[in-house]
Design a protein around this motif. Structure first.
Motif, PDB file in Angstrom:
ATOM      1  N   UNK A  46       0.869  -0.946   0.298  1.00 19.78           N
ATOM      2  CA  UNK A  46       0.273   0.149  -0.516  1.00 19.78           C
ATOM      3  C   UNK A  46       0.800   1.445   0.393  1.00 19.78           C
ATOM      4  N   UNK A  47       1.963   1.642   0.479  1.00 19.27           N
ATOM      5  CA  UNK A  47       3.052   2.804   0.490  1.00 19.27           C
ATOM      6  C   UNK A  47       3.713   2.585  -0.133  1.00 19.27           C
ATOM      7  N   UNK A  48       3.881   1.712  -1.329  1.00 20.21           N
ATOM      8  CA  UNK A  48       4.429   1.824  -2.514  1.00 20.21           C
ATOM      9  C   UNK A  48       4.389   2.831  -2.736  1.00 20.21           C
ATOM     10  N   UNK A  49       5.145   3.019  -4.284  1.00 21.50           N
ATOM     11  CA  UNK A  49       4.658   4.210  -5.578  1.00 21.50           C
ATOM     12  C   UNK A  49       4.478   3.318  -6.540  1.00 21.50           C
ATOM     13  N   UNK A  50       3.240   2.840  -6.501  1.00 13.49           N
ATOM     14  CA  UNK A  50       2.455   2.456  -7.437  1.00 13.49           C
ATOM     15  C   UNK A  50       1.403   2.891  -8.330  1.00 13.49           C
ATOM     16  N   UNK A  51       1.051   2.089  -9.286  1.00 15.86           N
ATOM     17  CA  UNK A  51       0.058   3.372 -10.272  1.00 15.86           C
ATOM     18  C   UNK A  51      -1.532   2.458  -8.392  1.00 15.86           C
ATOM     19  N   UNK A  52      -2.699   2.410  -8.900  1.00 10.79           N
ATOM     20  CA  UNK A  52      -3.716   1.677  -8.543  1.00 10.79           C
ATOM     21  C   UNK A  52      -4.387   1.208  -8.650  1.00 10.79           C
ATOM     22  N   UNK A  53      -3.907   0.636  -9.831  1.00  5.67           N
ATOM     23  CA  UNK A  53      -4.617  -0.326 -10.927  1.00  5.67           C
ATOM     24  C   UNK A  53      -3.996  -1.383 -10.612  1.00  5.67           C
ATOM     25  N   UNK A  54      -1.983  -1.449 -10.033  1.00  7.04           N
ATOM     26  CA  UNK A  54      -1.479  -1.954 -10.142  1.00  7.04           C
ATOM     27  C   UNK A  54      -0.535  -2.791  -8.506  1.00  7.04           C
ATOM     28  N   UNK A  55      -1.133  -1.383  -7.792  1.00  9.57           N
ATOM     29  CA  UNK A  55      -1.420  -1.873  -6.224  1.00  9.57           C
ATOM     30  C   UNK A  55      -2.666  -2.569  -5.713  1.00  9.57           C
ATOM     31  N   UNK A  56      -3.690  -3.033  -6.490  1.00  9.45           N
ATOM     32  CA  UNK A  56      -4.755  -3.800  -6.155  1.00  9.45           C
ATOM     33  C   UNK A  56      -4.213  -4.972  -6.658  1.00  9.45           C
ATOM     34  N   UNK A  57      -4.012  -4.827  -8.349  1.00  3.71           N
ATOM     35  CA  UNK A  57      -3.322  -6.750  -8.502  1.00  3.71           C
ATOM     36  C   UNK A  57      -2.395  -6.999  -7.360  1.00  3.71           C
ATOM     37  N   UNK A  58      -2.033  -6.471  -6.783  1.00  2.00           N
ATOM     38  CA  UNK A  58      -0.466  -6.942  -5.791  1.00  2.00           C
ATOM     39  C   UNK A  58      -1.425  -7.102  -4.988  1.00  2.00           C
ATOM     40  N   UNK A  59      -2.681  -7.129  -4.514  1.00  2.00           N
ATOM     41  CA  UNK A  59      -2.884  -7.256  -2.995  1.00  2.00           C
ATOM     42  C   UNK A  59      -4.096  -7.927  -3.148  1.00  2.00           C
ATOM     43  N   UNK A  60      -4.878  -7.783  -4.112  1.00  2.00           N
ATOM     44  CA  UNK A  60      -5.716  -8.811  -4.284  1.00  2.00           C
ATOM     45  C   UNK A  60      -6.009 -10.054  -5.535  1.00  2.00           C
ATOM     46  N   UNK A  61      -4.693  -9.626  -6.566  1.00  2.82           N
ATOM     47  CA  UNK A  61      -4.439 -11.011  -7.546  1.00  2.82           C
ATOM     48  C   UNK A  61      -5.610 -10.730  -8.120  1.00  2.82           C
ATOM     49  N   UNK A  62      -5.768 -12.084  -9.190  1.00  2.00           N
ATOM     50  CA  UNK A  62      -6.662 -11.988 -10.439  1.00  2.00           C
ATOM     51  C   UNK A  62      -7.307 -13.640  -9.711  1.00  2.00           C
ATOM     52  N   UNK A  63      -7.260 -13.890  -8.559  1.00  2.00           N
ATOM     53  CA  UNK A  63      -7.730 -14.711  -7.784  1.00  2.00           C
ATOM     54  C   UNK A  63      -8.244 -15.080  -6.425  1.00  2.00           C
ATOM     55  N   UNK A  64      -9.268 -16.006  -6.543  1.00  2.00           N
ATOM     56  CA  UNK A  64     -10.336 -15.775  -4.922  1.00  2.00           C
ATOM     57  C   UNK A  64      -9.754 -17.157  -4.303  1.00  2.00           C
ATOM     58  N   UNK A  65      -9.696 -17.551  -3.119  1.00  2.00           N
ATOM     59  CA  UNK A  65      -9.763 -19.170  -2.308  1.00  2.00           C
ATOM     60  C   UNK A  65     -10.335 -18.697  -1.904  1.00  2.00           C
ATOM     61  N   UNK A  66     -11.392 -20.195  -1.664  1.00  2.00           N
ATOM     62  CA  UNK A  66     -12.533 -20.477  -0.677  1.00  2.00           C
ATOM     63  C   UNK A  66     -11.823 -21.746   0.439  1.00  2.00           C
ATOM     64  N   UNK A  67     -11.809 -21.879   2.140  1.00  2.00           N
ATOM     65  CA  UNK A  67     -11.594 -22.897   2.439  1.00  2.00           C
ATOM     66  C   UNK A  67     -12.681 -23.838   3.358  1.00  2.00           C
TER      67      UNK A  67
END
Length: 238
Positions: free
Chosen positions: A40-61
């Motif tokens: 969150x504190x890194x100098x990233x574009x919002x879209x890139x930051x969201x990509x690294x925080x949430x990725x492309x995959x959801x996991x269920x358990x």
């Protein structure tokens, strides 16, 4: 020409089907509090930051219990502040580990067992209990509505669960000294995992994630021959 503007689910499914996606799908698992803060504190574009925080995959358990008193008879020497997981393994984090899982002491509920018949009385988790999996359908459907793929999480599938229940050194000795004990323990865990796999598949996950640590930083923990004899049949069933 690469496709553009793919949804996360299209991206992952195309990758798994060996079709070129618009970019590599990410599964960053930024669940660690400190790692998420750094992103969150890194100098990233919002879209890139969201990509690294949430990725492309959801996991269920499946849901599980913690500190179930049913395991206390197997933890007479375990400190009361330790956390007992759903399989009965005890975990006590090092006080200096902060938000990272740097070190933890583990307590093994099956450490004192000698006979496979003793496993009949052990309170293995019952994965068929509805409260463990009833939430999965809604979570999977919500991800699919958002066009995101879903992983059914079953890591630590067989032998890693055994490490935590029996202890690694004891389990490796069991292969030679108590093979029937290992066979019975693997069978009980595999049956639970098979139920989880069937449930995940029936409810529509896109990927089943299984996995066991079979190597260290230096070498394999078990030989290929031992893996084929002891573990591969269980992984194949799941």
């Amino acid at each position: 020409m690469k496709p553009k503007g793919m949804t996360p689910r299209q991206r992952l499914l195309d990758t798994l089907a060996h079709r070129e996606p618009d970019r590599v799908p990410l599964h960053p698992q930024c669940g660690d509090e400190e790692l998420a803060r750094m992103v969150r504190q890194a100098d990233l574009e919002p879209e890139v930051r969201d990509r690294f925080l949430h990725g492309d995959v959801d996991a269920v358990t499946f849901k599980g219990r913690k500190n179930d008193p049913v395991f206390r008879p197997y933890h007479r020497d375990t400190p009361p502040e330790a956390t007992i997981d759903d399989w009965g393994g005890g975990h006590l984090r090092h006080p200096d580990s902060g938000t990272y899982l740097l070190t933890k002491k583990m307590y093994h509920p099956l450490a004192g067992m000698k006979d496979p018949e003793e496993l009949a009385d052990y309170p293995f988790p019952d994965m068929s209990e509805p409260w463990r999996w009833e939430h999965l359908k809604a979570a999977i459907e919500a991800s699919h509505v958002a066009d995101r793929p879903v992983i059914g999480q079953m890591s630590q599938t067989v032998i890693e669960t055994c490490y935590q229940m029996r202890g690694m050194e004891a389990l490796f000795l069991d292969f030679y000294e108590r093979p029937e004990f290992v066979r019975e323990l693997f069978e009980r865990i595999t049956e639970a995992r098979c139920f989880q796999a069937r449930t995940f598949a029936r409810l529509g996950v896109d990927v089943l994630r299984i996995g066991d640590d079979l190597g260290s930083q230096e070498a394999l923990l078990v030989s290929p021959a031992m893996y084929r004899e002891w573990l591969k049949p269980h992984h194949a069933r799941v």
